[in-house]
Motif scaffolding. Structure first.
Motif, PDB file in Angstrom:
ATOM      1  N   LEU A 296       0.188  -1.601   0.259  1.00 26.80           N
ATOM      2  CA  LEU A 296       0.097   0.240   0.392  1.00 26.80           C
ATOM      3  C   LEU A 296       0.722   1.224  -0.122  1.00 26.80           C
ATOM      4  O   LEU A 296       2.228   1.452   0.821  1.00 26.80           O
ATOM      5  CB  LEU A 296      -0.902  -0.021   1.576  1.00 26.80           C
ATOM      6  N   SER A 297       0.574   2.030  -0.783  1.00 27.10           N
ATOM      7  CA  SER A 297       1.006   3.582  -1.141  1.00 27.10           C
ATOM      8  C   SER A 297       0.737   3.850   1.339  1.00 27.10           C
ATOM      9  O   SER A 297       2.705   4.197   0.503  1.00 27.10           O
ATOM     10  CB  SER A 297      -0.213   4.486  -1.573  1.00 27.10           C
ATOM     11  N   PHE A 298       0.024   4.282   1.714  1.00 20.86           N
ATOM     12  CA  PHE A 298       0.241   4.641   2.741  1.00 20.86           C
ATOM     13  C   PHE A 298      -0.351   4.003   3.615  1.00 20.86           C
ATOM     14  O   PHE A 298      -1.219   2.402   3.523  1.00 20.86           O
ATOM     15  CB  PHE A 298       0.454   5.646   3.534  1.00 20.86           C
ATOM     16  N   ILE A 355      -7.434  -0.841  -3.827  1.00 22.41           N
ATOM     17  CA  ILE A 355      -7.131   0.532  -2.299  1.00 22.41           C
ATOM     18  C   ILE A 355      -5.935   1.214  -2.725  1.00 22.41           C
ATOM     19  O   ILE A 355      -6.583   2.314  -3.084  1.00 22.41           O
ATOM     20  CB  ILE A 355      -6.520  -0.923  -0.969  1.00 22.41           C
ATOM     21  N   ASN A 356      -5.015   0.608  -3.652  1.00 25.86           N
ATOM     22  CA  ASN A 356      -3.947   2.005  -4.115  1.00 25.86           C
ATOM     23  C   ASN A 356      -4.448   2.822  -5.060  1.00 25.86           C
ATOM     24  O   ASN A 356      -3.861   3.478  -5.376  1.00 25.86           O
ATOM     25  CB  ASN A 356      -3.024   1.452  -5.164  1.00 25.86           C
ATOM     26  N   GLN A 361      -0.216   9.650  -1.914  1.00 23.98           N
ATOM     27  CA  GLN A 361       0.446  10.181  -1.216  1.00 23.98           C
ATOM     28  C   GLN A 361       0.939  11.245  -1.968  1.00 23.98           C
ATOM     29  O   GLN A 361       2.203  12.591  -1.075  1.00 23.98           O
ATOM     30  CB  GLN A 361       1.734   9.470  -1.416  1.00 23.98           C
ATOM     31  N   ALA A 362      -0.448  12.594  -1.332  1.00 26.01           N
ATOM     32  CA  ALA A 362      -0.108  14.421  -1.014  1.00 26.01           C
ATOM     33  C   ALA A 362      -1.364  14.115  -0.659  1.00 26.01           C
ATOM     34  O   ALA A 362      -2.862  13.790  -0.983  1.00 26.01           O
ATOM     35  CB  ALA A 362      -0.141  14.378  -2.226  1.00 26.01           C
ATOM     36  N   SER A 373      -1.788  12.675  -9.238  1.00 25.32           N
ATOM     37  CA  SER A 373      -2.073  11.569  -9.430  1.00 25.32           C
ATOM     38  C   SER A 373      -2.138   9.875  -7.963  1.00 25.32           C
ATOM     39  O   SER A 373      -1.344  10.137  -6.811  1.00 25.32           O
ATOM     40  CB  SER A 373      -1.032  10.639 -10.621  1.00 25.32           C
ATOM     41  N   ASN A 374      -3.051   9.287  -8.405  1.00 26.53           N
ATOM     42  CA  ASN A 374      -3.415   8.092  -7.103  1.00 26.53           C
ATOM     43  C   ASN A 374      -1.788   6.748  -6.889  1.00 26.53           C
ATOM     44  O   ASN A 374      -1.489   7.876  -8.043  1.00 26.53           O
ATOM     45  CB  ASN A 374      -3.996   6.850  -7.562  1.00 26.53           C
ATOM     46  N   ALA A 375      -1.803   6.050  -6.304  1.00 26.58           N
ATOM     47  CA  ALA A 375      -0.527   5.687  -6.282  1.00 26.58           C
ATOM     48  C   ALA A 375      -0.652   4.047  -7.319  1.00 26.58           C
ATOM     49  O   ALA A 375       0.818   3.222  -7.175  1.00 26.58           O
ATOM     50  CB  ALA A 375      -0.812   4.680  -4.620  1.00 26.58           C
ATOM     51  N   LEU A 376      -1.698   4.279  -8.124  1.00 27.48           N
ATOM     52  CA  LEU A 376      -2.024   3.652  -9.270  1.00 27.48           C
ATOM     53  C   LEU A 376      -0.361   4.522 -10.617  1.00 27.48           C
ATOM     54  O   LEU A 376      -0.914   4.218 -11.549  1.00 27.48           O
ATOM     55  CB  LEU A 376      -2.730   2.251  -9.923  1.00 27.48           C
TER      56      LEU A 376
END
Length: 744
Positions: A296-298, A355-356, A361-362, A373-376
């Motif tokens: 996961l990104s976070f 979920i990602n 992450q911002a 942009s999302n984690a993908l």
């Protein structure tokens, strides 16, 4: 001795001063300066409009801490703020507030270090102050150890204070995971090109003033105290939840949370946390850290942001987009479970990707959604004004409850057909293993056609994956020879890449006619495949005499997936074999060139190999027709009768043979495979090199439906459509109406 003398000389004036001074004079010397402001507690007490706050400071046990030396910033709610708070809570006065709540209010109002208003907008980076980049500060409040019921059992849990995705520990002893408080200064908002729209998106019932702390206004800024700075605020703020806690607290998002909790969360025993807890409480319980999956990104329970530098949480935060239950249930039923019985049957990577897709992450400000942009690495696809039903500014980030899911490429593209179907795990594994194929086929902004073989088809043709050894396996159906690892992977990768075809105008939605098209991505070309009367085939299928039939299809947002009964096989025979077969046909227009190829000495009749031509490398064969060869004879370029153009395929001497070799090589274009589709244009290297080893070139001119080749002397050779686009190993063979001639 020198040291003793030095120390004596240093302290002797002080000793003389103290010896000759009275006690009164000594006290006056060390007395607190008259112009020094009182500490925070005394400052609040003396002002008269913070009586409720000072009472809570006493209840919370912070009177001594705030009544002497220190270094704090306090966002201090005044008595009017508390009167509103009492009404909201349905209580009469401050005496109704228990010690736990008092502690929350006081500690969350306290920021580590003293900041005047002009410094609050500056980020304390590891290289120094960076102006107007901060909107958050770490407070004195943290949740600490908590009792939770997990899978029916009560346990003591502490949240992760690092992101597991960083590859390190998810819990660092001594870091209390302190919550952050957010504020909005004119300096920061202007520098970030934000405004009242962004503020009121989270606090619709508050007024943006240019200096707000959460939903409150700053009534008076920069009240100086001996041990810090006080900013008087108009509302009482309790510590907000973090993202993890928000999901737990709101039943409207219980389905999203259950996907997280049941698939991507572990409770991991931690000895150091246990020791700390037992020493502090004198209890014997063991402590477990709630750890989110490393993919996961976070970690939604981490208050510390990335912690790449100590204070990076001052300038940024996380964002989580969470679809409400009914919307998510529809997605689960119609997409995730289209080919699975239940969620527990899905591969773990599906949950990680889903979920990602909703993690950024911002801190995603509403007015600037397009910049994130999302984690993908996909753009944010929710509409802030129509899709967001709840916006929360939490202690570790932004929370958007939505009436729409984030429509990730992975769930709405031709790639999805393999990804969410257990019958296609081999293709999915290859797509996902860093090949880049997933990124190509799942790009919903480009149309593709995907020809997809099932696991059963691939295994019947010798392909498999050894889970125990984590390697690909290929066993030849013809010979039984087995290859493993990178060689086997390269083979299946090439086969599957043949089935990814860019179709910007959905060119392959109708396979009833015939045609040729290039597979792969525009930036990373694949090989050419053909279709005819509902069947498709590649060069290897022609060799084996097996074409590919369509079993069915599925349309996605970026194209169509065809389910097939065979693979688009690549050829493993030398290109010279294919050229020889064309030359052997009755009245073949390839015959004369092929005879000169043989007489050049470049051709191995036993294997079909052509000297300088390698398997697996792109080529374009530009073959002059018999008529064009006769013209070359009449022009004296090739040996034969100059009057009739009848060629002589037996060179009389080495010089003539060398001329034939030069002629032949100049018609083999290396490094590129060109067709009449407009994809390849420009100067292209030939197989021929000069005596000095210099490369020679032919210019390719390709437009949809037309193809020609121009030599250095501007001689043009046009392709003959009905006799061109013949498939060979990474090669197309074209018949042209003129010959090409190398000139200095």
């Amino acid at each position: 001795m020198k040291k003793i003398i030095r120390y004596y000389l240093l302290f002797s004036p002080l000793i003389l001063f103290l010896t000759n001074c009275s006690k009164k004079e000594v006290n006056e010397y060390y007395a607190r300066p008259d112009d020094l402001e009182p500490p925070i507690y005394q400052q609040l007490e003396s002002r008269g409009n913070f009586q409720n706050l000072t009472t809570l400071i006493e209840i919370a046990g912070y009177k001594d801490i705030l009544g002497k030396a220190g270094y704090w910033t306090m966002m201090a709610p005044n008595d009017a703020a508390f009167e509103n708070y009492f009404q909201e809570q349905g209580i009469s006065d401050v005496s109704s507030i228990d010690s736990l709540t008092a502690s929350k209010i006081v500690k969350y109002a306290l920021i580590y270090n003293a900041f005047r208003s002009e410094r609050l907008s500056d980020y304390q980076s590891n290289v120094g102050w960076e102006e107007d980049l901060a909107f958050r500060r770490r407070t004195a409040y943290y949740d600490g150890f908590q009792e939770k019921t997990v899978n029916g059992s009560t346990m003591v849990v502490v949240g992760s204070n690092r992101n597991n995705a960083e590859g390190g520990d998810s819990y660092i002893p001594g870091d209390n995971n302190n919550k952050y408080i957010s504020y909005f200064t004119e300096e920061y908002m202007s520098a970030a090109t934000l405004g009242s729209y962004d503020y009121n998106f989270f606090f619709p019932n508050s007024t943006y003033t240019g200096f707000n702390v959460l939903s409150s206004e700053v009534v008076q800024a920069d009240i100086v105290a001996e041990n810090g700075i006080i900013h008087e605020v108009s509302k009482v703020s309790l510590p907000p939840l973090n993202i993890d806690q928000q999901l737990e607290a709101n039943p409207n998002y219980s389905l999203f949370r259950s996907i997280l909790e049941e698939n991507l969360v572990n409770y991991v025993f931690d000895q150091e946390a246990t020791t700390t807890y037992q020493n502090y409480t004198r209890k014997s319980d063991q402590v477990y850290v709630k750890v989110y999956d490393a993919a996961l990104s976070f970690s939604p329970n981490n208050e510390n942001f990335l912690k790449a530098t100590d204070n990076d949480g001052q300038s940024d935060a996380y964002t989580l987009i969470v679809p409400e239950n009914s919307v998510l249930q529809t997605f689960v039923d119609e997409v995730l479970l289209k080919n699975y019985e239940s969620l527990d049957k899905l591969p773990k990577y599906v949950f990680e990707d889903f979920i990602n897709a909703h993690m950024i992450q911002a801190a995603v400000w509403p007015s600037k959604k397009g910049g994130y942009s999302n984690a993908l690495e996909e753009d944010i696809r929710i509409d802030m004004d129509t899709d967001v039903i709840e916006a929360k500014l939490l202690s570790n980030g932004f929370f958007y409850g939505t009436s729409r899911i984030q429509e990730s490429n992975l769930f709405f593209s031709v790639y999805t057909s393999a990804y969410l179907d257990p019958d296609f795990t081999l293709a999915t594994r290859l797509f996902n293993d860093g090949s880049g194929y997933r990124e190509i086929a799942s790009n919903i902004y480009s149309n593709y056609t995907l020809f997809l073989p099932s696991d059963e088809i691939l295994m019947n043709l010798g392909f498999d994956y050894d889970i125990n050894r984590s390697e690909w396996v290929y066993v030849s159906p013809e010979t039984g020879n087995e290859v493993r690892g990178s060689l086997a992977r390269a083979r299946i990768a090439r086969v599957l890449y043949n089935g990814i075809v860019p179709t910007p105008n959905m060119e392959l939605n109708d396979l009833s006619g015939s045609g040729i098209i290039r597979s792969g991505d525009f930036d990373l070309p694949g090989e050419y495949i053909k279709w005819e009367s509902g069947q498709v085939f590649a060069a290897g299928n022609e060799v084996l005499g097996t074409k590919v039939n369509i079993l069915g299809y599925e349309d996605q947002q970026n194209g169509r997936t065809y389910y097939i009964d065979n693979i688009l096989e690549f050829s493993e025979e030398f290109q010279g074999v294919d050229l020889a077969a064309l030359a052997a046909e009755t009245d073949s227009q390839y015959a004369y060139f092929f005879e000169f190829l043989k007489s050049s000495g470049l051709y191995d009749s036993a294997s079909g190999a052509i000297d300088g031509i390698e398997l697996g490398t792109p080529y374009t064969f530009v073959i002059p027709s018999n008529t064009a060869i006769m013209q070359a004879v009449m022009d004296g370029v090739l040996p034969g009768d100059p009057l009739t153009g009848v060629p002589n395929f037996t060179p009389a001497n080495d010089a003539i043979k060398e001329g034939i070799t030069t002629f032949v090589k100049y018609h083999f274009l290396a490094t590129k495979t060109a067709s009449d589709d407009g994809l390849i244009n420009g100067l292209t290297e030939t197989l021929f090199k000069t005596e000095l080893g210099e490369k020679t070139y032919v210019n390719i001119v390709s437009t949809p439906g037309d193809l020609s080749f121009v030599d250095a002397g501007n001689r043009v050779a046009n392709y003959i459509p009905l006799e061109s686009n013949h498939l060979a190993d990474r090669t197309l063979i074209h018949l042209v109406d003129n010959y090409l001639l190398y000139t200095e």
